[in-house]
Design an enzyme around this catalytic site. Structure first.
Site, PDB file in Angstrom:
ATOM      1  N   GLN A 165     -14.747   2.608   2.551  1.00  0.00           N
ATOM      2  CA  GLN A 165     -14.253   2.236   1.222  1.00  0.00           C
ATOM      3  C   GLN A 165     -14.031   3.503   0.405  1.00  0.00           C
ATOM      4  OE1 GLN A 165     -16.856  -0.296  -1.107  1.00  0.00           O
ATOM      5  NE2 GLN A 165     -15.224  -0.817  -2.540  1.00  0.00           N
ATOM      6  N   HIS A 207     -11.153  -5.072  -2.495  1.00  0.00           N
ATOM      7  CA  HIS A 207      -9.776  -5.324  -2.088  1.00  0.00           C
ATOM      8  C   HIS A 207      -9.747  -5.608  -0.591  1.00  0.00           C
ATOM      9  CE1 HIS A 207     -10.397  -0.990  -1.596  1.00  0.00           C
ATOM     10  NE2 HIS A 207      -9.451  -0.989  -0.669  1.00  0.00           N
ATOM     11  N   ASP A 234       0.844  -1.188   0.000  1.00  0.00           N
ATOM     12  CA  ASP A 234       0.000   0.000   0.000  1.00  0.00           C
ATOM     13  C   ASP A 234       0.884   1.244   0.000  1.00  0.00           C
ATOM     14  OD1 ASP A 234      -1.776   2.152   0.925  1.00  0.00           O
ATOM     15  OD2 ASP A 234      -3.182   0.551   1.403  1.00  0.00           O
ATOM     16  N   HIS A 293      -7.185  -5.381   2.869  1.00  0.00           N
ATOM     17  CA  HIS A 293      -5.977  -4.835   3.471  1.00  0.00           C
ATOM     18  C   HIS A 293      -5.335  -5.905   4.351  1.00  0.00           C
ATOM     19  CE1 HIS A 293      -6.740  -0.508   2.587  1.00  0.00           C
ATOM     20  NE2 HIS A 293      -7.994  -0.945   2.515  1.00  0.00           N
ATOM     21  N   ASN A 296     -13.435  -3.230   3.526  1.00  0.00           N
ATOM     22  CA  ASN A 296     -14.483  -2.224   3.689  1.00  0.00           C
ATOM     23  C   ASN A 296     -15.431  -2.225   2.494  1.00  0.00           C
ATOM     24  OD1 ASN A 296     -13.098  -1.257   6.027  1.00  0.00           O
ATOM     25  ND2 ASN A 296     -11.754  -0.075   4.711  1.00  0.00           N
TER      26      ASN A 296
END
Length: 137
Positions: free
Chosen positions: A95, A101, A32, A103, A88
């Site tokens: 989100q 996706h 990230d 995390h 999320n």
């Protein structure tokens, strides 16, 4: 299917460079760019789904198995003390990119407690209401 104007589709499919730590036919796992902790990564499916509600069961199963495997490998490689897996759905849930996706957030003793809430209390009234509503779906 890929969505042309989706940045995560473009990253997942290699059109935009990323710090990739894992890739297979269905997913790319990248570091990230705005990490919550050292090693914070994202699991991105190569196919576009806006959120978990659109995700087919096969992709969902593969994503959660991949999350489990990556958490183990990352814990071993980074020596973290714990791990959060966060997903999320919707703006109100945090989100910000509307491509499903997950995390992967390594946690270290003494790092910032960014996933904390004060526990509420489940009353009998609310419990019964929820149980009834869930029977009808």
């Amino acid at each position: 299917m890929k969505k042309e104007d989706c940045i995560f589709c473009r990253i997942a499919n290699g059109e935009i460079p990323s710090a990739t730590i894992y890739e297979d036919a269905d997913f790319r796992v990248i570091l990230d760019l705005g990490p919550a902790s050292k090693g914070h990564a994202l699991i991105l499916p190569k196919e576009h789904f806006d959120n978990i509600y659109e995700l087919d069961e096969d992709t969902a199963a593969k994503a959660f198995v991949l999350a489990k495997n990556m958490a183990g490998k990352m814990t071993e490689a980074l020596g973290c003390d714990g791990f959060n897996i966060v997903q999320n759905n919707g703006t109100v849930a945090g989100q910000t990119v509307f491509h499903f996706h997950m995390h992967l957030i390594p946690r270290y003793e003494g790092d910032a407690d960014f996933l904390h809430w004060e526990p509420g209390r489940l009353t009998d009234e609310v419990k019964e209401e929820i149980l009834e509503k869930m029977k009808t779906v």
